[in-house]
Design a protein around this motif. Structure first.
Motif, PDB file in Angstrom:
ATOM      1  N   VAL A 198       0.837  -1.203   0.000  1.00  0.00           N
ATOM      2  CA  VAL A 198       0.000   0.000   0.000  1.00  0.00           C
ATOM      3  C   VAL A 198       0.870   1.250   0.000  1.00  0.00           C
ATOM      4  CG1 VAL A 198      -1.674   1.347   1.343  1.00  0.00           C
ATOM      5  CG2 VAL A 198      -1.988  -1.119   1.083  1.00  0.00           C
ATOM      6  N   VAL A 199       1.906   1.246   0.820  1.00  0.00           N
ATOM      7  CA  VAL A 199       2.780   2.413   0.946  1.00  0.00           C
ATOM      8  C   VAL A 199       3.741   2.530  -0.238  1.00  0.00           C
ATOM      9  CG1 VAL A 199       4.594   3.469   2.375  1.00  0.00           C
ATOM     10  CG2 VAL A 199       2.622   2.389   3.459  1.00  0.00           C
ATOM     11  N   ALA A 200       4.193   1.401  -0.763  1.00  0.00           N
ATOM     12  CA  ALA A 200       5.199   1.423  -1.845  1.00  0.00           C
ATOM     13  C   ALA A 200       4.783   2.283  -3.038  1.00  0.00           C
ATOM     14  CB  ALA A 200       5.503  -0.013  -2.291  1.00  0.00           C
ATOM     15  N   PRO A 201       3.563   2.149  -3.568  1.00  0.00           N
ATOM     16  CA  PRO A 201       3.195   2.991  -4.719  1.00  0.00           C
ATOM     17  C   PRO A 201       3.172   4.485  -4.396  1.00  0.00           C
ATOM     18  CG  PRO A 201       1.673   1.134  -4.484  1.00  0.00           C
ATOM     19  CD  PRO A 201       2.498   1.182  -3.237  1.00  0.00           C
ATOM     20  N   THR A 261       4.551   6.234   8.491  1.00  0.00           N
ATOM     21  CA  THR A 261       3.607   6.900   7.587  1.00  0.00           C
ATOM     22  C   THR A 261       2.166   6.855   8.081  1.00  0.00           C
ATOM     23  OG1 THR A 261       3.341   4.865   6.295  1.00  0.00           O
ATOM     24  CG2 THR A 261       5.043   6.421   5.559  1.00  0.00           C
ATOM     25  N   THR A 262       1.924   6.284   9.266  1.00  0.00           N
ATOM     26  CA  THR A 262       0.584   6.283   9.851  1.00  0.00           C
ATOM     27  C   THR A 262       0.619   7.054  11.158  1.00  0.00           C
ATOM     28  OG1 THR A 262       0.900   4.264  11.158  1.00  0.00           O
ATOM     29  CG2 THR A 262       0.119   3.995   8.876  1.00  0.00           C
ATOM     30  N   LEU A 263      -0.537   7.534  11.591  1.00  0.00           N
ATOM     31  CA  LEU A 263      -0.590   8.289  12.842  1.00  0.00           C
ATOM     32  C   LEU A 263      -0.142   7.423  14.011  1.00  0.00           C
ATOM     33  CD1 LEU A 263      -1.312  10.858  14.380  1.00  0.00           C
ATOM     34  CD2 LEU A 263      -3.670  10.022  14.534  1.00  0.00           C
ATOM     35  N   LEU A 264      -0.605   6.184  14.055  1.00  0.00           N
ATOM     36  CA  LEU A 264      -0.254   5.307  15.167  1.00  0.00           C
ATOM     37  C   LEU A 264       1.255   5.112  15.260  1.00  0.00           C
ATOM     38  CD1 LEU A 264      -2.179   2.186  16.312  1.00  0.00           C
ATOM     39  CD2 LEU A 264       0.299   2.097  16.155  1.00  0.00           C
ATOM     40  N   ILE A 309      15.714   0.602   6.254  1.00  0.00           N
ATOM     41  CA  ILE A 309      14.791   1.731   6.432  1.00  0.00           C
ATOM     42  C   ILE A 309      13.367   1.187   6.471  1.00  0.00           C
ATOM     43  CG2 ILE A 309      13.873   3.861   5.456  1.00  0.00           C
ATOM     44  CD1 ILE A 309      16.579   4.400   4.205  1.00  0.00           C
ATOM     45  N   ALA A 310      12.669   1.464   7.557  1.00  0.00           N
ATOM     46  CA  ALA A 310      11.271   1.049   7.697  1.00  0.00           C
ATOM     47  C   ALA A 310      10.388   2.162   7.162  1.00  0.00           C
ATOM     48  CB  ALA A 310      10.942   0.763   9.155  1.00  0.00           C
ATOM     49  N   LEU A 311       9.727   1.911   6.040  1.00  0.00           N
ATOM     50  CA  LEU A 311       8.854   2.894   5.397  1.00  0.00           C
ATOM     51  C   LEU A 311       7.418   2.378   5.463  1.00  0.00           C
ATOM     52  CD1 LEU A 311       8.465   5.477   3.610  1.00  0.00           C
ATOM     53  CD2 LEU A 311       8.867   3.990   1.619  1.00  0.00           C
ATOM     54  N   GLY A 312       6.674   2.838   6.451  1.00  0.00           N
ATOM     55  CA  GLY A 312       5.305   2.349   6.595  1.00  0.00           C
ATOM     56  C   GLY A 312       4.787   2.568   7.997  1.00  0.00           C
ATOM     57  N   GLY A 313       3.773   1.795   8.360  1.00  0.00           N
ATOM     58  CA  GLY A 313       3.149   1.935   9.665  1.00  0.00           C
ATOM     59  C   GLY A 313       3.812   1.079  10.719  1.00  0.00           C
ATOM     60  N   GLY A 314       3.058   0.807  11.781  1.00  0.00           N
ATOM     61  CA  GLY A 314       3.619   0.099  12.918  1.00  0.00           C
ATOM     62  C   GLY A 314       4.076  -1.308  12.612  1.00  0.00           C
ATOM     63  N   VAL A 315       3.362  -1.993  11.736  1.00  0.00           N
ATOM     64  CA  VAL A 315       3.747  -3.359  11.376  1.00  0.00           C
ATOM     65  C   VAL A 315       5.118  -3.359  10.714  1.00  0.00           C
ATOM     66  CG1 VAL A 315       3.217  -5.304   9.852  1.00  0.00           C
ATOM     67  CG2 VAL A 315       1.394  -4.242  11.197  1.00  0.00           C
ATOM     68  N   SER A 352       2.186  12.711   5.169  1.00  0.00           N
ATOM     69  CA  SER A 352       1.833  11.327   4.830  1.00  0.00           C
ATOM     70  C   SER A 352       0.463  10.945   5.388  1.00  0.00           C
ATOM     71  CB  SER A 352       2.898  10.349   5.337  1.00  0.00           C
ATOM     72  OG  SER A 352       2.936  10.321   6.754  1.00  0.00           O
ATOM     73  N   LEU A 353      -0.025  11.692   6.368  1.00  0.00           N
ATOM     74  CA  LEU A 353      -1.338  11.399   6.937  1.00  0.00           C
ATOM     75  C   LEU A 353      -2.472  11.730   5.972  1.00  0.00           C
ATOM     76  CD1 LEU A 353      -0.839  12.679  10.612  1.00  0.00           C
ATOM     77  CD2 LEU A 353      -0.540  10.358   9.707  1.00  0.00           C
ATOM     78  N   THR A 354      -2.191  12.542   4.954  1.00  0.00           N
ATOM     79  CA  THR A 354      -3.243  12.902   3.992  1.00  0.00           C
ATOM     80  C   THR A 354      -3.666  11.712   3.135  1.00  0.00           C
ATOM     81  OG1 THR A 354      -1.634  13.619   2.318  1.00  0.00           O
ATOM     82  CG2 THR A 354      -2.434  15.291   3.871  1.00  0.00           C
ATOM     83  N   THR A 355      -2.820  10.692   3.041  1.00  0.00           N
ATOM     84  CA  THR A 355      -3.164   9.497   2.259  1.00  0.00           C
ATOM     85  C   THR A 355      -3.707   8.373   3.139  1.00  0.00           C
ATOM     86  OG1 THR A 355      -0.891   8.663   2.428  1.00  0.00           O
ATOM     87  CG2 THR A 355      -1.418  10.034   0.514  1.00  0.00           C
ATOM     88  N   LEU A 356      -3.873   8.662   4.422  1.00  0.00           N
ATOM     89  CA  LEU A 356      -4.291   7.628   5.375  1.00  0.00           C
ATOM     90  C   LEU A 356      -5.816   7.508   5.397  1.00  0.00           C
ATOM     91  CD1 LEU A 356      -2.684   5.829   7.385  1.00  0.00           C
ATOM     92  CD2 LEU A 356      -3.252   7.504   9.161  1.00  0.00           C
ATOM     93  N   PRO A 357      -6.366   6.293   5.261  1.00  0.00           N
ATOM     94  CA  PRO A 357      -7.824   6.125   5.381  1.00  0.00           C
ATOM     95  C   PRO A 357      -8.319   6.595   6.749  1.00  0.00           C
ATOM     96  CG  PRO A 357      -6.810   4.128   4.495  1.00  0.00           C
ATOM     97  CD  PRO A 357      -5.687   5.024   4.952  1.00  0.00           C
TER      98      PRO A 357
END
Length: 354
Positions: free
Chosen positions: A44-47, A127-130, A98-104, A167-172
């Protein structure tokens, strides 16, 4: 740009917070140890951001690992995918992950960095609020097991954390709201003024005002950095950051990872912890209602799943990492802005509130 520092002696590191940080990344190269980089992200984040980040790293040899999105993939199988990629591409001890993404992604990348050749550098780009307000800061890394969440992991600190508010602007919306559970947690456990600030800024937060989001994220990161600096490996004070998590982790494990988002489970867990505190005469009913109302304002669940009762909860809670000598330990709020660890919760009382 706001820069915070997590003070851990030789393991200290900066937390950069700014809108448009991914567009710049001018500071990023100085935290990369050698010439090799491997970016771990998801499909999801890669694109959205992967090629953009790679374009800023032209002075390095860059590989990437793209995992499926979701909590269900925070497991040993995904860990093995990262390990295999590092070995296949002959990455050495001078490689930086480099971790590019959310908590997972942050958790599993950090764990991979801790294990590969007994430890290599890694950087968090949440890239996520959490992940921005919680999981990217503090060095807790792990994968899940069907029998328990985050039970396989290590304390391993990143070299830096880069938080791009844009990055939060693309977050559901559902993911954003799930992150708000961890935000609210900081107010409940130790900052009454921040809790009141959240109550007064609900609509501004929901509308995504960048100045409000920046202030909110900075407050959360500073709170966590202060606690981790005093108790890096969770021997005491840091356990307070698990408010709502004993119940929440049980919900996630029982319902199947990813069916309830982590923040959703924590939101319900905080309500249950507050309910427990009321039953123990530790928390005023009126403060319990304020907690419930603020959590509800972000469309987060406040009731446990209908198919979970005492027996389902207790079998998971017995595996909780905070337990000592088989005794269940709970983080409970004693007032808005105060919390404590209790190990005197009777099974009868638990059964009553569950």
């Amino acid at each position: 740009m706001t820069t915070l520092n997590l003070e851990l002696g030789e393991r200290s590191y900066p937390i950069f917070i700014e809108s448009g940080l991914l567009q710049q990344t001018s500071k990023l190269p100085s935290y990369i140890g050698g010439k090799r980089v491997c970016i771990v992200t998801n499909d999801v984040v890669a694109p959205l951001y992967l090629e953009q980040l790679k374009a800023k790293l032209t002075d390095f040899i860059v590989d990437d690992v793209v995992l499926p999105d979701g909590e269900a993939y925070k497991n040993l199988a995904s860990f093995e995918v990262i390990m295999a990629s590092l070995l296949k591409n002959e990455h050495g001890r001078d490689t930086t992950l480099i971790a590019l993404g959310g908590g997972v992604i942050g958790d599993i990348t950090g764990f991979a960095a801790a294990c590969y050749q007994r430890g290599i550098n890694f950087i968090q780009i949440p890239t996520t609020l959490l992940s921005q307000v919680d999981s990217s800061v503090g060095g807790k890394t792990a994968v899940n097991h069907p029998l328990g969440k985050n039970m396989i992991g290590a304390f391993y600190q990143p070299k830096a954390v880069f938080i791009d508010i844009d990055s939060l602007t693309t977050l559901p919306v559902r993911e954003f709201n799930a992150g708000m559970a961890e935000v609210i947690k900081y107010g409940i456990l130790g900052d009454q003024r921040f809790f009141i600030w959240l109550e007064n800024n609900i609509e501004a937060i929901k509308s995504g005002r960048s100045d409000i989001l920046a202030q909110m994220i900075e407050t959360c990161c500073q709170c966590k950095a202060d606690i981790v600096a005093k108790d890096e490996t969770e021997s005491g004070l840091r356990a307070l950051l698990n408010l709502g998590h004993t119940f929440g982790h049980a919900i996630e494990a029982e319902q199947g990872y990813g069916n309830w988002l982590h923040g959703e489970a924590v939101a319900t867990g905080m309500v249950l912890a507050a309910k427990l505190a009321v039953a123990m005469n530790l928390l005023e009913e009126s403060e319990y209602r304020r907690i419930e109302l603020l959590i509800s304002a972000f469309d987060l669940p406040i009731k446990a799943p209908s198919n979970m009762g005492f027996n389902e909860f207790i079998q998971h809670m017995r595996r909780d990492k905070k337990n000592i000598a088989g005794t269940l330990r709970f983080i409970v709020p004693t007032a808005i802005g105060k919390s404590e660890i209790r190990d005197d919760v009777s099974q009868d009382l638990l059964q009553q509130i569950l």
